[in-house]
Design a protein around this motif. Sequence first.
Motif, PDB file in Angstrom:
ATOM      1  N   ASN A 131       0.792  -1.111   0.054  1.00 42.27           N
ATOM      2  CA  ASN A 131      -0.054   0.297  -0.051  1.00 42.27           C
ATOM      3  C   ASN A 131       0.973   1.042  -0.093  1.00 42.27           C
ATOM      4  OD1 ASN A 131       0.418   0.855   2.850  1.00 42.27           O
ATOM      5  ND2 ASN A 131      -0.498  -1.000   3.150  1.00 42.27           N
ATOM      6  N   THR A 132       0.266   2.275  -0.312  1.00 42.10           N
ATOM      7  CA  THR A 132       0.932   3.719  -0.461  1.00 42.10           C
ATOM      8  C   THR A 132       1.620   4.041   0.908  1.00 42.10           C
ATOM      9  OG1 THR A 132      -0.902   4.474  -1.857  1.00 42.10           O
ATOM     10  CG2 THR A 132       0.587   6.197  -0.936  1.00 42.10           C
ATOM     11  N   PHE A 133       1.178   3.719   2.054  1.00 43.00           N
ATOM     12  CA  PHE A 133       1.897   3.944   3.434  1.00 43.00           C
ATOM     13  C   PHE A 133       3.062   3.337   3.518  1.00 43.00           C
ATOM     14  CE2 PHE A 133       2.633   3.280   7.912  1.00 43.00           C
ATOM     15  CZ  PHE A 133       2.823   4.485   8.286  1.00 43.00           C
ATOM     16  N   VAL A 134       3.187   2.044   3.173  1.00 44.04           N
ATOM     17  CA  VAL A 134       4.281   1.280   3.334  1.00 44.04           C
ATOM     18  C   VAL A 134       5.362   1.574   2.060  1.00 44.04           C
ATOM     19  CG1 VAL A 134       4.955  -1.029   2.607  1.00 44.04           C
ATOM     20  CG2 VAL A 134       3.051  -0.891   4.258  1.00 44.04           C
ATOM     21  N   GLN A 135       4.966   1.989   0.881  1.00 41.60           N
ATOM     22  CA  GLN A 135       5.868   2.456  -0.055  1.00 41.60           C
ATOM     23  C   GLN A 135       6.565   3.642   0.311  1.00 41.60           C
ATOM     24  OE1 GLN A 135       4.167   2.898  -4.089  1.00 41.60           O
ATOM     25  NE2 GLN A 135       2.858   0.743  -3.880  1.00 41.60           N
ATOM     26  N   PHE A 136       5.929   4.731   1.026  1.00 40.58           N
ATOM     27  CA  PHE A 136       6.538   5.991   1.409  1.00 40.58           C
ATOM     28  C   PHE A 136       7.336   5.902   2.728  1.00 40.58           C
ATOM     29  CE2 PHE A 136       3.579   8.086  -1.291  1.00 40.58           C
ATOM     30  CZ  PHE A 136       4.067   9.164  -1.676  1.00 40.58           C
ATOM     31  N   PHE A 137       7.231   4.747   3.648  1.00 37.74           N
ATOM     32  CA  PHE A 137       7.988   4.783   4.646  1.00 37.74           C
ATOM     33  C   PHE A 137       8.811   3.324   4.988  1.00 37.74           C
ATOM     34  CE2 PHE A 137       4.687   7.857   5.821  1.00 37.74           C
ATOM     35  CZ  PHE A 137       5.502   8.776   6.334  1.00 37.74           C
ATOM     36  N   GLY A 138       8.455   2.325   3.769  1.00 35.72           N
ATOM     37  CA  GLY A 138       9.469   1.388   3.964  1.00 35.72           C
ATOM     38  C   GLY A 138       8.581  -0.159   4.303  1.00 35.72           C
ATOM     39  N   LEU A 139       9.384  -1.123   3.777  1.00 32.08           N
ATOM     40  CA  LEU A 139       8.506  -2.521   3.996  1.00 32.08           C
ATOM     41  C   LEU A 139       8.402  -2.907   5.724  1.00 32.08           C
ATOM     42  CD1 LEU A 139      10.412  -4.616   1.276  1.00 32.08           C
ATOM     43  CD2 LEU A 139       7.927  -3.682   1.317  1.00 32.08           C
ATOM     44  N   PRO A 140       9.334  -2.450   6.663  1.00 30.33           N
ATOM     45  CA  PRO A 140       9.060  -2.667   7.775  1.00 30.33           C
ATOM     46  C   PRO A 140       7.577  -2.257   8.570  1.00 30.33           C
ATOM     47  CG  PRO A 140      11.293  -2.057   7.523  1.00 30.33           C
ATOM     48  CD  PRO A 140      10.654  -1.755   6.310  1.00 30.33           C
ATOM     49  N   LEU A 141       7.271  -1.372   7.716  1.00 26.96           N
ATOM     50  CA  LEU A 141       5.924  -0.583   8.498  1.00 26.96           C
ATOM     51  C   LEU A 141       4.759  -1.792   7.809  1.00 26.96           C
ATOM     52  CD1 LEU A 141       5.436   1.827   9.869  1.00 26.96           C
ATOM     53  CD2 LEU A 141       7.624   1.567   8.626  1.00 26.96           C
ATOM     54  N   SER A 142       4.903  -2.723   7.090  1.00 28.00           N
ATOM     55  CA  SER A 142       4.115  -3.711   6.682  1.00 28.00           C
ATOM     56  C   SER A 142       3.868  -4.680   7.823  1.00 28.00           C
ATOM     57  CB  SER A 142       4.471  -4.459   5.405  1.00 28.00           C
ATOM     58  OG  SER A 142       5.718  -5.164   5.625  1.00 28.00           O
ATOM     59  N   LEU A 143       4.884  -4.678   8.758  1.00 24.50           N
ATOM     60  CA  LEU A 143       4.869  -5.495   9.832  1.00 24.50           C
ATOM     61  C   LEU A 143       5.167  -7.054   9.491  1.00 24.50           C
ATOM     62  CD1 LEU A 143       2.255  -4.011  12.349  1.00 24.50           C
ATOM     63  CD2 LEU A 143       4.699  -3.653  12.083  1.00 24.50           C
ATOM     64  N   ASN A 144       5.623  -7.198   8.449  1.00 24.89           N
ATOM     65  CA  ASN A 144       6.302  -8.669   7.920  1.00 24.89           C
ATOM     66  C   ASN A 144       7.485  -8.700   8.273  1.00 24.89           C
ATOM     67  OD1 ASN A 144       3.672  -9.692   6.911  1.00 24.89           O
ATOM     68  ND2 ASN A 144       3.784  -8.558   5.021  1.00 24.89           N
ATOM     69  N   VAL A 145       8.343  -9.628   8.152  1.00 24.52           N
ATOM     70  CA  VAL A 145       9.810  -9.527   8.067  1.00 24.52           C
ATOM     71  C   VAL A 145      10.516  -9.784   6.702  1.00 24.52           C
ATOM     72  CG1 VAL A 145      11.724 -10.900   9.403  1.00 24.52           C
ATOM     73  CG2 VAL A 145       9.206 -10.990  10.279  1.00 24.52           C
ATOM     74  N   PRO A 146      10.684  -8.510   6.323  1.00 27.96           N
ATOM     75  CA  PRO A 146      11.510  -8.591   4.855  1.00 27.96           C
ATOM     76  C   PRO A 146      13.005  -8.512   4.802  1.00 27.96           C
ATOM     77  CG  PRO A 146      10.841  -6.385   5.636  1.00 27.96           C
ATOM     78  CD  PRO A 146      10.500  -7.075   6.786  1.00 27.96           C
ATOM     79  N   TYR A 147      13.530  -9.401   5.334  1.00 28.43           N
ATOM     80  CA  TYR A 147      14.815  -9.548   5.651  1.00 28.43           C
ATOM     81  C   TYR A 147      15.525  -9.442   4.134  1.00 28.43           C
ATOM     82  CZ  TYR A 147      14.190 -10.024  10.788  1.00 28.43           C
ATOM     83  OH  TYR A 147      13.844  -9.806  12.074  1.00 28.43           O
ATOM     84  N   MET A 148      15.176 -10.431   3.450  1.00 28.74           N
ATOM     85  CA  MET A 148      15.931 -10.425   2.065  1.00 28.74           C
ATOM     86  C   MET A 148      15.932  -9.069   1.269  1.00 28.74           C
ATOM     87  SD  MET A 148      14.917 -12.877  -0.931  1.00 28.74           S
ATOM     88  CE  MET A 148      13.155 -12.467  -1.041  1.00 28.74           C
ATOM     89  N   TYR A 149      14.731  -8.362   1.660  1.00 28.24           N
ATOM     90  CA  TYR A 149      14.701  -6.928   0.809  1.00 28.24           C
ATOM     91  C   TYR A 149      15.437  -5.939   1.408  1.00 28.24           C
ATOM     92  CZ  TYR A 149      10.983  -9.825  -1.536  1.00 28.24           C
ATOM     93  OH  TYR A 149      10.329 -10.659  -2.001  1.00 28.24           O
ATOM     94  N   ILE A 150      15.892  -5.898   2.611  1.00 22.66           N
ATOM     95  CA  ILE A 150      16.371  -4.808   3.330  1.00 22.66           C
ATOM     96  C   ILE A 150      18.020  -5.358   3.848  1.00 22.66           C
ATOM     97  CG2 ILE A 150      14.162  -4.027   4.198  1.00 22.66           C
ATOM     98  CD1 ILE A 150      15.274  -5.122   6.968  1.00 22.66           C
ATOM     99  N   SER A 151      18.440  -6.344   3.183  1.00 20.29           N
ATOM    100  CA  SER A 151      19.970  -6.792   3.282  1.00 20.29           C
ATOM    101  C   SER A 151      20.701  -6.651   2.170  1.00 20.29           C
ATOM    102  CB  SER A 151      19.838  -8.171   3.626  1.00 20.29           C
ATOM    103  OG  SER A 151      19.635  -8.963   2.773  1.00 20.29           O
ATOM    104  N   LYS A 152      21.883  -7.217   2.276  1.00 22.38           N
ATOM    105  CA  LYS A 152      22.835  -7.031   1.010  1.00 22.38           C
ATOM    106  C   LYS A 152      22.405  -7.705  -0.254  1.00 22.38           C
ATOM    107  CE  LYS A 152      27.090  -6.889   3.820  1.00 22.38           C
ATOM    108  NZ  LYS A 152      28.378  -7.887   4.407  1.00 22.38           N
ATOM    109  N   GLY A 153      21.310  -8.663   0.048  1.00 27.41           N
ATOM    110  CA  GLY A 153      20.820  -9.262  -1.258  1.00 27.41           C
ATOM    111  C   GLY A 153      20.137  -8.724  -2.186  1.00 27.41           C
ATOM    112  N   SER A 154      19.727  -7.392  -1.939  1.00 25.44           N
ATOM    113  CA  SER A 154      19.349  -6.444  -3.041  1.00 25.44           C
ATOM    114  C   SER A 154      20.477  -6.151  -3.941  1.00 25.44           C
ATOM    115  CB  SER A 154      18.636  -5.143  -2.284  1.00 25.44           C
ATOM    116  OG  SER A 154      19.822  -4.388  -1.680  1.00 25.44           O
ATOM    117  N   HIS A 155      21.743  -6.195  -3.665  1.00 28.05           N
ATOM    118  CA  HIS A 155      22.625  -5.972  -4.523  1.00 28.05           C
ATOM    119  C   HIS A 155      22.519  -4.458  -5.334  1.00 28.05           C
ATOM    120  CE1 HIS A 155      24.761  -9.775  -4.334  1.00 28.05           C
ATOM    121  NE2 HIS A 155      23.791 -10.280  -4.494  1.00 28.05           N
TER     122      HIS A 155
END
Length: 422
Positions: free
Chosen positions: A312-336
């Motif tokens: 949703n727009t709120f998460v897009q503006f403030f980041g995936l952690p605000l979705s209250l899931n655990v997006p470790y793959m997306y916020i780590s070195k794996g994004s390259h």
Amino acid sequence: MLMTFSDWRAWVRDLPISIRWFVFLVLLRPIIDNFYYLKEFSPFLSPNYIVGVLTPFFAIYAAIVMKKPNYSRLDTYMGIFSLITGISCVALLVSDAFSLDAIEFSLKMGFMCYMYFFTRTLIHSKRDLYGVLQSFIYSTIFVVLSFGYEIVFQPINVQISRGFERFQGNFSDVMNYAIYMSVGLLIFCYSFLVKDTPATATKKTSLLAFAFIVSTAILFNIHHTASYAVVGVIMILFLFYNFRRNAIFGLAFIGMAAGMIYFLGQDAIDEKVMPLIETDIKVYEGEKDNDMLFHGRVGRWNSFLDYFFEKNTFVQFFGLPLSLNVPYMYISKGSHNDFIRILMSIGFIGLFLYIMLLLNVGVRLLRYSMSMQFLGVGALAIIALYSISTTPLLYPPLMYVFIPIMCMLALPVEAMKEKNEQ
């Protein structure tokens, strides 16, 4: 060198104890990073984890008890950036019930923030910046010795990539060698351009030649595409700024570079460089899909962005952690890609603030001498180029130099005046 050893030692002694620990951290960081794999046995045995947990406590304590030398708009930008980052960190901790993973990633996400406000209490003058840069150069001694052992005796650890054997020592990956190589080269080039240093012209030239030789040797044994671009840009910047100050040496440097290229020959370029960009050439020629660009990273970026834009727009503006899931793959070195990682971590607002920070640093450099411009532009180039295919903000050794440069630019211009400045 920027300082004699006795001057550097006197500078260290003059630092308050609440700040002095940082110097020893810079000196010991390459040794600490050689024990990276101890985390596989226990996080409590890993020096990296221990340092990662203690650093924010020491940094925040010093930022509270020590005074900044002045106010700067950079502080405001970083304050807002830190607030957005802090919100994402809290959301990440809550969403995963304060697990070890959540704590680890929160500390990594907030590293630039708390280290900036700590470093603002450290950098009061040009002498402080020189002290930090000199400390980093001393820390590279261990890195050069480690690499020398791999060259002379046998590789400590080899990573196979694109048909090449990459030397990486006991570090977590080749980026550690790449960072010490590129930042070390930048500092040696800067020390050559600076006028008010104790080294003679002969000593400066000898040290610079040694830095180029070591950098070339590392470059040809880590087989890292981004590092070829980084070293190339540093050399171009050095040539440009040196030409403005000393055209005769500039011509001599061009002759030396041309001689090195001639000595290495086309065969060396075909052997060392072309295989690294072979896939990209095939994409350009239409033989492979665009997703294969940057060794397949573009395909990964597309999948990450598709996942992000489903939120949703709120998460897009403030980041995936605000979705209250655990997006470790997306916020780590794996994004390259650090820009994508920042977008995933703290959203459009966070990415916008980060880009504004970099632009503000670039604008501030226009007020400084040519040597300081070289150092600042070179540091920005290293960050930007590595950010395309890696995540440099997650590598503390690089930030130990980049953040002090930012903090130097937050001071009044007079603090960086050189003797006989042009």
